[in-house]
Design a protein around this motif. Structure first.
Motif, PDB file in Angstrom:
ATOM      1  N   LEU A 896      14.327 -13.292  12.812  1.00 56.79           N
ATOM      2  CA  LEU A 896      12.961 -13.499  12.300  1.00 56.79           C
ATOM      3  C   LEU A 896      11.957 -12.676  13.088  1.00 56.79           C
ATOM      4  N   GLU A 897      12.144 -12.635  14.381  1.00 54.34           N
ATOM      5  CA  GLU A 897      11.207 -11.865  15.217  1.00 54.34           C
ATOM      6  C   GLU A 897      11.317 -10.386  14.950  1.00 54.34           C
ATOM      7  N   GLU A 898      12.561  -9.892  14.780  1.00 51.78           N
ATOM      8  CA  GLU A 898      12.751  -8.463  14.512  1.00 51.78           C
ATOM      9  C   GLU A 898      12.123  -8.085  13.168  1.00 51.78           C
ATOM     10  N   LEU A 899      12.369  -8.944  12.178  1.00 55.80           N
ATOM     11  CA  LEU A 899      11.813  -8.626  10.852  1.00 55.80           C
ATOM     12  C   LEU A 899      10.269  -8.664  10.865  1.00 55.80           C
ATOM     13  N   LEU A 900       9.689  -9.576  11.619  1.00 54.84           N
ATOM     14  CA  LEU A 900       8.221  -9.624  11.722  1.00 54.84           C
ATOM     15  C   LEU A 900       7.670  -8.361  12.387  1.00 54.84           C
ATOM     16  N   ASN A 901       8.353  -7.921  13.458  1.00 54.13           N
ATOM     17  CA  ASN A 901       7.908  -6.693  14.128  1.00 54.13           C
ATOM     18  C   ASN A 901       8.046  -5.487  13.217  1.00 54.13           C
ATOM     19  N   LYS A 902       9.140  -5.495  12.451  1.00 49.86           N
ATOM     20  CA  LYS A 902       9.354  -4.382  11.521  1.00 49.86           C
ATOM     21  C   LYS A 902       8.225  -4.349  10.473  1.00 49.86           C
ATOM     22  N   PHE A 903       7.866  -5.525   9.982  1.00 51.02           N
ATOM     23  CA  PHE A 903       6.801  -5.597   8.960  1.00 51.02           C
ATOM     24  C   PHE A 903       5.462  -5.104   9.525  1.00 51.02           C
ATOM     25  N   LYS A 904       5.157  -5.562  10.715  1.00 55.64           N
ATOM     26  CA  LYS A 904       3.893  -5.153  11.319  1.00 55.64           C
ATOM     27  C   LYS A 904       3.865  -3.673  11.610  1.00 55.64           C
ATOM     28  N   SER A 905       5.039  -3.122  11.979  1.00 56.32           N
ATOM     29  CA  SER A 905       5.102  -1.697  12.273  1.00 56.32           C
ATOM     30  C   SER A 905       4.966  -0.870  11.007  1.00 56.32           C
ATOM     31  N   SER A 906       5.646  -1.296   9.970  1.00 59.59           N
ATOM     32  CA  SER A 906       5.625  -0.512   8.729  1.00 59.59           C
ATOM     33  C   SER A 906       4.245  -0.571   8.052  1.00 59.59           C
ATOM     34  N   MET A 907       3.514  -1.668   8.201  1.00 59.39           N
ATOM     35  CA  MET A 907       2.191  -1.800   7.563  1.00 59.39           C
ATOM     36  C   MET A 907       1.056  -1.735   8.591  1.00 59.39           C
ATOM     37  N   HIS A 908       1.330  -0.985   9.653  1.00 61.89           N
ATOM     38  CA  HIS A 908       0.326  -0.887  10.724  1.00 61.89           C
ATOM     39  C   HIS A 908      -1.011  -0.340  10.199  1.00 61.89           C
ATOM     40  N   LEU A 909      -0.919   0.710   9.377  1.00 64.30           N
ATOM     41  CA  LEU A 909      -2.147   1.341   8.875  1.00 64.30           C
ATOM     42  C   LEU A 909      -2.952   0.372   8.019  1.00 64.30           C
ATOM     43  N   GLN A 910      -2.265  -0.365   7.153  1.00 63.59           N
ATOM     44  CA  GLN A 910      -2.977  -1.280   6.270  1.00 63.59           C
ATOM     45  C   GLN A 910      -3.585  -2.454   7.032  1.00 63.59           C
ATOM     46  N   LEU A 911      -2.911  -2.844   8.095  1.00 63.08           N
ATOM     47  CA  LEU A 911      -3.380  -4.030   8.819  1.00 63.08           C
ATOM     48  C   LEU A 911      -4.423  -3.712   9.894  1.00 63.08           C
ATOM     49  N   THR A 912      -4.773  -2.420   9.998  1.00 63.50           N
ATOM     50  CA  THR A 912      -5.748  -2.014  11.023  1.00 63.50           C
ATOM     51  C   THR A 912      -7.090  -2.735  10.853  1.00 63.50           C
ATOM     52  N   CYS A 913      -7.490  -2.963   9.589  1.00 60.23           N
ATOM     53  CA  CYS A 913      -8.803  -3.615   9.353  1.00 60.23           C
ATOM     54  C   CYS A 913      -8.857  -4.989   9.997  1.00 60.23           C
ATOM     55  N   PHE A 914      -7.713  -5.707   9.975  1.00 61.03           N
ATOM     56  CA  PHE A 914      -7.703  -7.038  10.589  1.00 61.03           C
ATOM     57  C   PHE A 914      -7.770  -6.940  12.110  1.00 61.03           C
ATOM     58  N   GLN A 915      -7.091  -5.883  12.654  1.00 60.90           N
ATOM     59  CA  GLN A 915      -7.124  -5.706  14.105  1.00 60.90           C
ATOM     60  C   GLN A 915      -8.551  -5.343  14.574  1.00 60.90           C
ATOM     61  N   ALA A 916      -9.211  -4.448  13.793  1.00 60.55           N
ATOM     62  CA  ALA A 916     -10.584  -4.064  14.154  1.00 60.55           C
ATOM     63  C   ALA A 916     -11.523  -5.257  14.116  1.00 60.55           C
ATOM     64  N   ALA A 917     -11.280  -6.068  13.116  1.00 60.12           N
ATOM     65  CA  ALA A 917     -12.115  -7.275  13.026  1.00 60.12           C
ATOM     66  C   ALA A 917     -11.851  -8.197  14.187  1.00 60.12           C
ATOM     67  N   SER A 918     -10.561  -8.265  14.609  1.00 59.07           N
ATOM     68  CA  SER A 918     -10.205  -9.135  15.737  1.00 59.07           C
ATOM     69  C   SER A 918     -10.877  -8.671  17.010  1.00 59.07           C
ATOM     70  N   SER A 919     -10.815  -7.343  17.258  1.00 61.33           N
ATOM     71  CA  SER A 919     -11.433  -6.817  18.489  1.00 61.33           C
ATOM     72  C   SER A 919     -12.949  -7.007  18.454  1.00 61.33           C
ATOM     73  N   THR A 920     -13.530  -6.847  17.247  1.00 52.89           N
ATOM     74  CA  THR A 920     -14.987  -7.028  17.132  1.00 52.89           C
ATOM     75  C   THR A 920     -15.383  -8.458  17.409  1.00 52.89           C
ATOM     76  N   MET A 921     -14.616  -9.403  16.883  1.00 47.96           N
ATOM     77  CA  MET A 921     -14.928 -10.814  17.085  1.00 47.96           C
ATOM     78  C   MET A 921     -14.731 -11.216  18.539  1.00 47.96           C
ATOM     79  N   MET A 922     -13.709 -10.593  19.202  1.00 49.70           N
ATOM     80  CA  MET A 922     -13.486 -10.895  20.614  1.00 49.70           C
ATOM     81  C   MET A 922     -14.668 -10.411  21.452  1.00 49.70           C
ATOM     82  N   LYS A 923     -15.201  -9.243  21.043  1.00 43.38           N
ATOM     83  CA  LYS A 923     -16.346  -8.718  21.800  1.00 43.38           C
ATOM     84  C   LYS A 923     -17.568  -9.610  21.636  1.00 43.38           C
ATOM     85  N   THR A 924     -17.715 -10.120  20.427  1.00 41.53           N
ATOM     86  CA  THR A 924     -18.880 -10.961  20.181  1.00 41.53           C
ATOM     87  C   THR A 924     -18.698 -12.333  20.770  1.00 41.53           C
TER      88      THR A 924
END
Length: 924
Positions: A896-924
């Motif tokens: 399960l962990e390997e498949l989750l990492n694989k998913f996150k790696s393969s869709m890294h570009l698409q999921l960037t918006c969520f990461q940017a939002a996360s970093s922005t919210m952490m800053k705020t």
């Protein structure tokens, strides 16, 4: 032409100084050849020829007259030598009061004694003059200076013959060291002198009674002797004989000189008649002179001549004088009527009115001309005010589409409420927002406003003179200064009686001014019965707040000017009430007009979004209200003596309701914009701020707004309104002393939040429903079965599709407003997690591979959107995982962990918006 002799030259005068009527001797050269040659003599500018006595060519004696100048030359004029010159001058001294026993350097004419008690000369013998020492005791002059005594006894005198005699001054000056006993003796002397005066001539006769008896005896003896002498003679007594002789002589003389004496008597009669004509030519010529002077306008001359004639011939018993004096009275009566007509003529200046009143006062006109003039002026002012109204009403009915150009507004800076916005820095987003009002409005003054200006100008031009005329009437300056005291007492009685009448006149003028102004500006505030008299404008549209503010300023200036005249405040209270009503009406009209302006803001929405996800609409709304309140600044400000606009609870409630209405009108505009069909939106002129992010290419060159984007823009504006605009507006309301601000804010915020929630729910419904609806078909695509499935190799496509749709929502919201992203995505993810939980709970049983596949997909979705999870979505994910069988082996957990990492790696570009939002919210 040459003269035969040299001009006179004065070389000496003796004495060279003295008081008036001092006898002087003038010496010099060429002072004339004789008394007839001397034709002029002036000393210090006064003609002394009448008292001059020519002695020789080098000497003249005369008396100095009452000259105006204190020092001057001695000028002698002769026929033979002309006007002469002087090498010396004479100094005129102030005359001093000289007592009978006082020493004097000049001769005092005692036969022409000046009695200061009656202000006239009395030819009385010196023995009858009062003694210099009335107390009869020794005089001891004090050491006090004359100036100190004059300051101590201001306006008094130590001369016992003066009307202002001060006994204290006399005693201090002449008996400051006298003992009390001597003063008691002085009192006794005064009493003795008073008793002598009371006895009068009777005491004088008693004292010389023996003398009178002796004189009587002597006269009787002479009479007896004359009778005894010649009693026996035929001719009779000596006295009888003398009488007969005298009678015969008289008869003979009459016979001889009868004709001559007759001619003499006739000549004397003619001469006497001519003398009378010459002596009294003033009276005989007066009727004709009065007519001539009246035609010239020389009323002062006529009055002076009339007063002179009245004093001389007013009580005459001579028939000729009576006849001519009656002619004078007839012409004076005609003059009184003429002056009264001129006095009552309107218009006339205050100077002319005062002049005519003084003339009539001097002529002792019947009645009270001054009060008649005041009454005529009062009627004239009222007539002018009503004529002014009638003229403007007639002009308005004749030219309903025109405005009177009476008010120059070249310097007036009062554009429409929105006129300032096009020049505001915060609204420089383009040229789409422009004021629709024509600039020529500022040069068009409404008839009613122009009428109020003309009316107040008229009152201020007439009322000051009217008030000053009354003040002059009260203090008596209208009348002649030589009026008798009885006339002044009578006028004072008239003033007291007519104070109330004049107060009613002023009240009537103020009443008319206020009623006419109300009829023009506040027609609903006058009664129906007064509408015809004070109204009649028949206008369909109400005046704007700007023109009402201008009218308020006009009325305020009028009140200040009337107050400066010191008119009592109780007479001006009606104007204060008018100003308050105008201020209240101006506030109402301005707020109503502001609401109309805000209604049109929806038409000016340009949909251009800035970095904060806002259009110009909130700023336009705020500026609209700010400009509206700014235009009311002078109206809301309380001048001295004025009450607050918000003092009445009814006014507070109406203003509060209008303010709430303004806010709700704008909220309604936002709702209309959010629900407007796409076909009604003109986007040909729209563009997006170049600084806005375009991460997902959702905005192209052929940009057009969808209904979802409009919803987002309106939502963004609502958020800004709630956090900033409404609070700023509340501060502006508070700054201008508005009442009920908490109520305005609460009601407005509640309406805004209601709209925001409704629009937000609509948008979530539009975006979340398609994603939620695609989950179940995607899960069971290809006849997928949780009980019989292959080992998981990764996240299936339905979840990836759902994530891509969520990312698309993120991109759309992020493009409009970054602040709306967490709120929107949280709700979308709540809906997706709730649906996923429902689907998992509906599965009857899972195989080992199915349970692992379901856990993989649920964990993948949960971890991806972890930053937007809410307690509700976390609970849904938890319920979904609890519906799955637990992993039993470590290999499954590792897989399960390997498949989750694989998913996150393969869709890294698409999921960037969520990461940017996360970093922005952490800053705020």
């Amino acid at each position: 032409m040459s003269r035969s002799r040299q001009p006179p030259l004065v070389t000496d005068i003796s004495p060279n100084e003295g008081i008036p009527w001092t006898k002087v001797t003038i010496r010099g050269e060429n002072l004339g050849t004789g008394p007839t040659d001397l034709i002029g003599l002036t000393i210090c500018g006064h003609n002394c020829l009448l008292t001059a006595e020519w002695m020789s060519a080098s000497k003249i004696v005369c008396r100095v007259g009452q000259a105006k100048n204190d020092k001057g030359d001695i000028i002698v004029t002769t026929k033979s030598g002309g006007r002469g010159t002087s090498t010396v001058s004479f100094k005129l001294l102030k005359p001093e009061k000289i007592g009978i026993l006082d020493q004097s350097a000049v001769w005092v004419d005692e036969m022409n004694y000046y009695d200061m008690r009656t202000d006239r000369n009395k030819g009385i013998p010196p023995l009858s003059l009062r003694p210099a020492n009335p107390l009869g005791i020794e005089i001891e002059k004090s050491k006090f200076s004359q100036k100190d005594l004059e300051m101590l006894f201001h306006g008094m005198s130590a001369d016992f013959t003066s009307e202002n005699f001060s006994a204290a001054w006399y005693l201090i000056e002449n008996h400051s060291n006298t003992s009390f006993e001597q003063l008691k003796m002085a009192v006794t002397n005064l009493k003795r002198q008073a008793n002598k005066k009371s006895e009068g001539s009777l005491a004088y006769v008693k004292g010389g009674l023996s003398t009178f008896f002796e004189a009587q005896d002597a006269l009787s003896a002479i009479h007896q002797k004359l009778e005894a002498d010649g009693t026996e003679k035929v001719e009779g007594s000596m006295t009888q004989k003398l009488e007969n002789v005298l009678n015969r002589a008289s008869n003979t003389a009459d016979t001889l000189f009868q004709e001559v004496l007759g001619r003499k008597d006739k000549a004397d009669s003619t001469r006497n008649a001519l003398n009378v004509l010459q002596r009294f030519k003033f009276l005989f010529n007066l009727p004709l002179n009065i007519e001539r002077n009246i035609q010239k306008g020389d009323y002062d001359v006529v009055i002076n001549d009339y007063e002179k004639a009245k004093s001389l011939f007013g009580k005459t018993e001579v028939q000729v004088f009576k006849k001519y004096y009656a002619e004078v009275e007839t012409r004076i009566e005609a003059l009184r009527e003429l002056l009264l007509d001129k006095l009552l003529e309107t218009p006339s200046t205050l100077h002319d009115q005062k002049r005519y009143i003084r003339y009539l006062s001097d002529l002792h006109a019947s009645g009270d001309p001054a009060w008649q003039c005041i009454g005529a002026q009062h009627k004239w002012i009222l007539q002018l005010m009503h004529s002014c109204k009638e003229g403007y009403v007639k002009d308005l009915k004749g030219n309903p589409g025109l405005h009177s150009p009476m008010l120059d507004l070249d310097n007036d800076t009062r554009p429409s409420v929105l006129g300032h916005l096009s020049q505001t820095a915060s609204l420089k987003r383009g040229s789409s927002f422009q004021s629709g009002r024509d600039d020529t409005w500022r040069y068009k003054t409404p008839h009613r406003v122009a009428f109020v200006e003309k009316l107040t100008k008229l009152v201020l031009s007439q009322l000051p003179n009217f008030w000053k005329l009354w003040i002059s009437y009260v203090n008596g300056s209208l009348f002649s200064e030589t009026a008798e005291k009885s006339g002044q007492i009578e006028r004072s009685k008239n003033v007291r009686q007519r104070q109330n009448d004049f107060k009613k006149m002023i009240q009537e003028v103020m009443h008319s001014l206020v009623k006419l102004t109300r009829g023009a500006l506040l027609p609903l505030s006058i009664r129906d019965g007064e509408a015809k008299q004070y109204g009649g404008w028949e206008v369909k549209c109400e005046l704007s707040g700007q023109w009402l503010a201008h009218a308020i300023q006009t009325v305020r200036l009028t009140h200040e000017s009337l107050t400066a005249l010191e008119i009592p405040n109780d007479l001006l209270q009606t104007i204060q009430d008018l100003i308050l009503d105008l201020r209240v009406r101006c506030v109402m009209a301005t707020l109503q007009h502001t609401a109309e302006e805000i209604k049109r803001l929806a038409e000016k929405e340009d949909w251009i979004v800035d970095n904060e996800g806002l259009t110009s609409l909130p700023c336009q709304f705020e500026q609209c209200i700010v400009c509206s309140l700014q235009s009311l600044k002078g109206v809301l400000e309380c001048k001295p003596g004025e009450a607050s606009v918000f003092q009445q609870p009814k006014t507070q409630e109406e203003v509060c309701q209008l303010s709430i209405n303004i806010m709700q009108v704008f909220i309604y505009c936002l709702e209309q914009l959010s629900t407007k069909p796409d076909a009604d939106i003109d986007t040909t002129h729209l563009s997006v701020d170049v600084s806005s992010p375009d991460l997902f290419g959702s905005i192209h060159e052929d940009f057009s707004l969808t209904s979802e984007q409009r919803l987002l823009i309106v939502l963004s504006n609502c958020c800004y309104l709630e956090r900033h605009t409404f609070l700023n507006i509340a501060e502006h309301f508070e700054k201008h002393n508005f009442q009920g601000i908490e109520k305005i804010t609460q009601v407005s915020m509640a309406s805004l939040k209601e709209l925001d929630q409704r629009l937000f729910e609509n948008y979530i419904e539009l975006k979340a429903d398609p994603i939620v609806g695609s989950l179940e078909p995607g899960i069971y695509a290809g006849y997928f079965d949780w009980k019989d499935c292959l080992p998981p190799t990764g996240v299936r496509n339905y979840l990836k599709e759902a994530l891509v749709n969520i990312i698309a929502v993120h991109a759309e919201v992020f493009t409009i407003s970054k602040e709306l992203v967490p709120r929107v995505l949280s709700k979308v993810i709540e809906a997706v997690s709730e649906e996923l939980s429902r689907l998992m709970q509906c599965v009857s049983s899972f195989s080992k591979n199915g349970a692992l596949q379901a856990r993989l997909e649920i964990c993948a979705l949960r971890d991806t959107v972890a930053v937007y999870l809410t307690p509700e979505s976390k609970s849904s994910f938890k319920q979904a995982l609890e519906a799955l069988p637990q992993l039993s082996s470590g290999a499954d957990k590792k897989l399960l962990e390997e498949l989750l990492n694989k998913f996150k790696s393969s869709m890294h570009l698409q999921l960037t918006c969520f990461q940017a939002a996360s970093s922005t919210m952490m800053k705020t």
